[in-house]
Design a protein around this motif. Structure first.
Motif, short mmCIF file in Angstrom:
data_model
loop_
_atom_site.label_atom_id
_atom_site.label_comp_id
_atom_site.label_asym_id
_atom_site.label_seq_id
_atom_site.Cartn_x
_atom_site.Cartn_y
_atom_site.Cartn_z
N GLN A 80 3.27 -0.50 5.22
CA GLN A 80 2.72 -1.62 4.44
C GLN A 80 2.76 -1.32 2.94
OE1 GLN A 80 -1.23 -2.63 5.73
NE2 GLN A 80 -0.64 -2.86 7.87
N ASP A 81 2.36 -0.11 2.57
CA ASP A 81 2.29 0.23 1.15
C ASP A 81 3.68 0.34 0.53
OD1 ASP A 81 -0.44 0.24 1.33
OD2 ASP A 81 -0.67 2.41 1.31
N ARG A 82 4.62 0.90 1.27
CA ARG A 82 5.99 0.98 0.73
C ARG A 82 6.58 -0.42 0.55
NH1 ARG A 82 7.87 6.36 1.15
NH2 ARG A 82 5.98 7.60 0.95
N PHE A 83 6.30 -1.30 1.51
CA PHE A 83 6.78 -2.67 1.40
C PHE A 83 6.12 -3.37 0.22
CE2 PHE A 83 6.43 -7.23 2.41
CZ PHE A 83 7.78 -7.53 2.57
N ALA A 84 4.82 -3.13 0.05
CA ALA A 84 4.09 -3.74 -1.07
C ALA A 84 4.65 -3.28 -2.40
CB ALA A 84 2.61 -3.40 -0.97
N GLN A 85 5.03 -2.00 -2.49
CA GLN A 85 5.61 -1.49 -3.74
C GLN A 85 6.95 -2.16 -4.03
OE1 GLN A 85 5.84 2.74 -3.17
NE2 GLN A 85 3.62 3.00 -3.13
N LEU A 86 7.74 -2.38 -2.98
CA LEU A 86 9.04 -3.02 -3.17
C LEU A 86 8.92 -4.47 -3.56
CD1 LEU A 86 10.98 -1.53 -0.11
CD2 LEU A 86 11.33 -0.99 -2.53
N THR A 87 7.88 -5.15 -3.06
CA THR A 87 7.70 -6.57 -3.35
C THR A 87 6.76 -6.84 -4.50
OG1 THR A 87 5.92 -6.73 -1.70
CG2 THR A 87 8.19 -7.19 -0.94
N GLY A 88 6.16 -5.76 -5.04
CA GLY A 88 5.24 -5.92 -6.17
C GLY A 88 3.87 -6.37 -5.76
N LYS A 89 3.55 -6.26 -4.47
CA LYS A 89 2.22 -6.65 -3.98
C LYS A 89 1.56 -5.42 -3.38
CE LYS A 89 3.73 -11.33 -2.75
NZ LYS A 89 3.89 -12.30 -1.65
N ASN A 90 0.46 -5.01 -3.95
CA ASN A 90 -0.21 -3.79 -3.48
C ASN A 90 -1.58 -4.14 -2.95
OD1 ASN A 90 -0.72 -1.18 -2.90
ND2 ASN A 90 -1.09 -0.53 -5.01
N LYS A 91 -1.64 -4.73 -1.78
CA LYS A 91 -2.89 -5.16 -1.17
C LYS A 91 -3.40 -4.08 -0.21
CE LYS A 91 -2.59 -10.18 -1.36
NZ LYS A 91 -2.66 -11.40 -0.56
N GLN A 92 -4.70 -3.91 -0.17
CA GLN A 92 -5.32 -3.00 0.79
C GLN A 92 -5.69 -3.80 2.02
OE1 GLN A 92 -8.60 -1.41 -1.34
NE2 GLN A 92 -7.36 -0.07 -2.61
N ARG A 93 -5.42 -3.20 3.18
CA ARG A 93 -5.77 -3.87 4.43
C ARG A 93 -6.49 -2.91 5.36
NH1 ARG A 93 -0.14 -7.16 5.73
NH2 ARG A 93 0.00 -8.21 3.73
#
Length: 263
Positions: A250-263
């Protein structure tokens, strides 16, 4: 649940950090509780202790009540039943913040987290301006006593895997001896934490890291319990690694898409 007014400011070698609350979750810890609370206050006389008991069938809750009746520094939270380590800590954090504590500490009831090490963790919180201090087994000076080699290999291997898959610059991600600032807990979204078991520690480390807050590791001596039974199991380890993999993706994907959400 026993209650009291907001605590007076105290200073356990922590200066401006007071007041301080040590949260000790319990389930069937009657053989250990009195000793650990006594050691906390022997080495840190000004801190308060909250025992969060999950309706232990062995009478741990009754022992906690006796300790609280004899010492105003001891508080007790009686919970309905065994709901997991993470849930107990979250309830303890929320109770502590509701009652005005500015520093909140995780500590096991079984003596594996030595109260003698707490002053050094508190000093690091203040002197290094940390947002989270972790009592670490795996930084220079850290030590483990009385573990079989297989257990140590499993723990170190799990931490290495979590470090790599999640990209965390923390050597002991799964450590349970922790000191949080109140502001840190407020920043990481406790109301959205769903992890309840031992992966709870990994979850909170990730959240603090993703919030851009400062994590400091301080070496401790971790001592395996002498009385009672460990609550660690193979299923707990598997769940922790599975969740770490999921969070890492999730975090690696968030970094690639510019979205860093905590779940």
């Amino acid at each position: 649940m026993t209650d009291s007014n907001s605590p007076a400011a105290v200073s356990p070698e922590a200066g401006e950090l007071a007041p301080v609350l040590v949260i000790i979750p319990t389930y069937n810890e009657r053989d250990n509780l009195e000793s650990i609370v006594s050691r906390v206050h022997q080495h840190n006389p000004q801190v308060h202790v909250l025992v969060a008991d999950d309706n232990s069938p062995d009478g741990t809750g009754e022992i906690a009540d006796k300790l609280a009746a004899a010492d105003e520094r001891v508080k007790v939270m009686h919970r309905a039943g065994k709901q997991g380590l993470g849930a107990a800590y979250i309830a303890g954090f929320q109770w502590g913040m509701d009652h005005g504590y500015q520093v909140l500490i995780e500590m096991d009831a079984d003596g594996s987290h030595r109260p003698e090490d707490l002053p050094s963790l508190l000093r690091a919180l203040e002197q290094q301006r940390a947002d989270l201090v972790i009592g670490s087994r795996y930084v220079k000076g850290g030590e483990i006593q009385n573990w079989p080699k297989s257990r140590e290999i499993l723990s170190k291997g799990g931490n290495t895997y979590i470090h790599l898959i999640m990209g965390l610059r923390v050597r002991d991600v799964t450590a349970g001896y922790r000191v949080f600032r109140r502001s840190t807990l407020e920043a990481i979204g406790l109301d959205s934490v769903r992890s309840a078991g031992y992966c709870f520690q990994t979850d909170l480390t990730r959240r603090v890291n993703n919030a851009g807050l400062k994590i400091v590791e301080v070496p401790i001596t971790f001592v395996e319990r002498e009385r009672g039974q460990s609550k660690m199991s193979r299923s707990i380890v598997v769940e922790s690694l599975w969740r770490a993999t999921s969070w890492g993706v999730q975090d690696r994907f968030a970094q690639l898409t510019g979205k860093n959400k905590q779940r």
